[in-house]
Write an enzyme that holds these catalytic residues in place. Structure first.
Site, PDB file in Angstrom:
ATOM      1  CB  ILE A  21       3.010  -2.259  -7.530  1.00 29.25           C
ATOM      2  CG1 ILE A  21       2.435  -3.464  -8.295  1.00 29.25           C
ATOM      3  CG2 ILE A  21       2.159  -1.011  -7.753  1.00 29.25           C
ATOM      4  CD1 ILE A  21       1.107  -3.971  -7.761  1.00 29.25           C
ATOM      5  NE  ARG A  22       2.694   3.519  -6.164  1.00 33.58           N
ATOM      6  CZ  ARG A  22       2.478   3.641  -4.868  1.00 33.58           C
ATOM      7  NH1 ARG A  22       3.250   4.370  -4.119  1.00 33.58           N
ATOM      8  NH2 ARG A  22       1.461   3.035  -4.315  1.00 33.58           N
ATOM      9  NE  ARG A  62       8.106   5.335   1.292  1.00 29.48           N
ATOM     10  CZ  ARG A  62       7.312   6.397   1.425  1.00 29.48           C
ATOM     11  NH1 ARG A  62       7.718   7.437   2.098  1.00 29.48           N
ATOM     12  NH2 ARG A  62       6.114   6.391   0.895  1.00 29.48           N
ATOM     13  N   GLY A  84       0.861  -1.183   0.000  1.00 31.69           N
ATOM     14  CA  GLY A  84       0.000   0.000   0.000  1.00 31.69           C
ATOM     15  C   GLY A  84       0.890   1.222   0.000  1.00 31.69           C
ATOM     16  CD  GLU A  85       2.521   5.604  -0.636  1.00 30.54           C
ATOM     17  OE1 GLU A  85       2.266   4.989  -1.689  1.00 30.54           O
ATOM     18  OE2 GLU A  85       3.641   6.076  -0.380  1.00 30.54           O
ATOM     19  CB  SER A  86       5.292   2.601   3.961  1.00 28.81           C
ATOM     20  OG  SER A  86       6.044   3.532   3.220  1.00 28.81           O
ATOM     21  CB  CYS A 124       5.320  -3.713  -1.290  1.00 26.87           C
ATOM     22  SG  CYS A 124       5.905  -2.745  -2.644  1.00 26.87           S
ATOM     23  CD  GLU A 168      -0.231  -8.908  -2.510  1.00 23.08           C
ATOM     24  OE1 GLU A 168       0.846  -9.514  -2.379  1.00 23.08           O
ATOM     25  OE2 GLU A 168      -0.306  -7.665  -2.596  1.00 23.08           O
ATOM     26  CG  HIS A 188       2.426  -6.428  -4.421  1.00 28.05           C
ATOM     27  ND1 HIS A 188       1.628  -6.001  -3.381  1.00 28.05           N
ATOM     28  CD2 HIS A 188       3.235  -5.400  -4.738  1.00 28.05           C
ATOM     29  CE1 HIS A 188       1.942  -4.753  -3.085  1.00 28.05           C
ATOM     30  NE2 HIS A 188       2.905  -4.361  -3.892  1.00 28.05           N
TER      31      HIS A 188
HETATM   32  N1  GLN Z   1       5.823   3.002  -2.696  1.00 24.76           N
HETATM   33  C1  GLN Z   1       5.088   2.508  -1.581  1.00 24.76           C
HETATM   34  C2  GLN Z   1       5.650   3.077  -0.260  1.00 24.76           C
HETATM   35  O1  GLN Z   1       6.636   3.725  -0.251  1.00 24.76           O
HETATM   36  C3  GLN Z   1       5.068   0.989  -1.544  1.00 24.76           C
HETATM   37  C4  GLN Z   1       4.360   0.443  -2.761  1.00 24.76           C
HETATM   38  C5  GLN Z   1       3.647  -0.856  -2.534  1.00 24.76           C
HETATM   39  O2  GLN Z   1       3.372  -1.278  -1.415  1.00 24.76           O
HETATM   40  N2  GLN Z   1       3.272  -1.491  -3.622  1.00 24.76           N
HETATM   41  O3  GLN Z   1       5.096   2.861   0.752  1.00 24.76           O
END
Ligand code: GLN
Length: 192
Positions: A135-136, A104, A46-48, A77, A173, A171
């Site tokens: 993903i990112r 990150r 997600g987004e940490s 992630c 999942e 990921h």
């Molecule tokens: N870029 C996100 C972060 O810095 C992590 C991306 C992800 O969980 N797919 O939190």
């Protein structure tokens, strides 16, 4: 056996579906009392920075920190970022339960997301390549003993283990294989 999934934000449901396929009951963790009775916890992608903000806002940070230092924990992630001892780009607070450094967004932006085969190390249970969805994704910049690399991509670690802690920068999942979830469930069973 009950396994928790941190459910403040991010890719929560696909983990519940994977665990259910393996016959494992899961609980979505949104507050401290949800941690009671869990054998382990998944910190999803997600987004940490958002997760960290929500953890502090809900007063869940200290209890989660205590939990992940003792019990099995798998961060994916953003979840791996939450576990790392050192977070860069930018510097960010974390639960510090795993001896790795992490950078990150080191593989680029959302539209630079990619799928690739990952190479298992000799510490992994078999030698078949595994699909990795990035993903990112962050990069693991350093590890210290006794952290073991389980999978790598372009000679860099993308999944590591330290005792009952796992972290992956991709990921699983979102891939078909249930192998990694099975591995984590086994860790939880062994620690229980
Ligand atoms: N870029 C996100 C972060 O810095 C992590 C991306 C992800 O969980 N797919 O939190």
């Amino acid at each position: 056996m009950l396994v928790g999934i941190l459910a403040l934000q991010g890719a929560v449901e696909p983990h519940a579906a994977k665990l259910s396929k393996l016959g494992i009951e899961s609980r979505l963790v949104k507050q401290s009392k949800d941690l009671i009775g869990l054998k382990g916890i998944i910190l999803p992608g997600g987004e940490s920075s958002t997760m960290l903000h929500l953890l502090k806002l809900r007063g869940l940070c200290d209890d989660l920190k205590t939990f992940v230092h003792e019990k099995p924990c798998w961060g994916l992630c953003a979840g791996a970022i939450l576990m790392a001892k050192e977070v860069k780009s930018p510097t960010q607070d974390s639960l510090k339960c795993l001896d790795i450094g992490i950078i990150r967004n080191a593989y680029g932006r959302q539209n630079e997301s990619f799928v690739s085969n990952l190479k298992p190390s000799l510490d992994w249970i078999d030698q078949e390549p595994l699909e990795g969805v990035f993903i990112r994704a962050p990069k693991i910049s350093w590890t210290t003993s006794p952290v073991k690399t389980l999978f790598s991509f372009e000679d860099e670690p993308v999944m590591v283990q330290e005792g009952n802690k796992l972290a992956s920068t991709f990921h699983p999942e979102l891939s078909e294989s249930n192998k990694l979830h099975q591995y984590f469930v086994k860790l939880c069973q062994e620690t229980a």
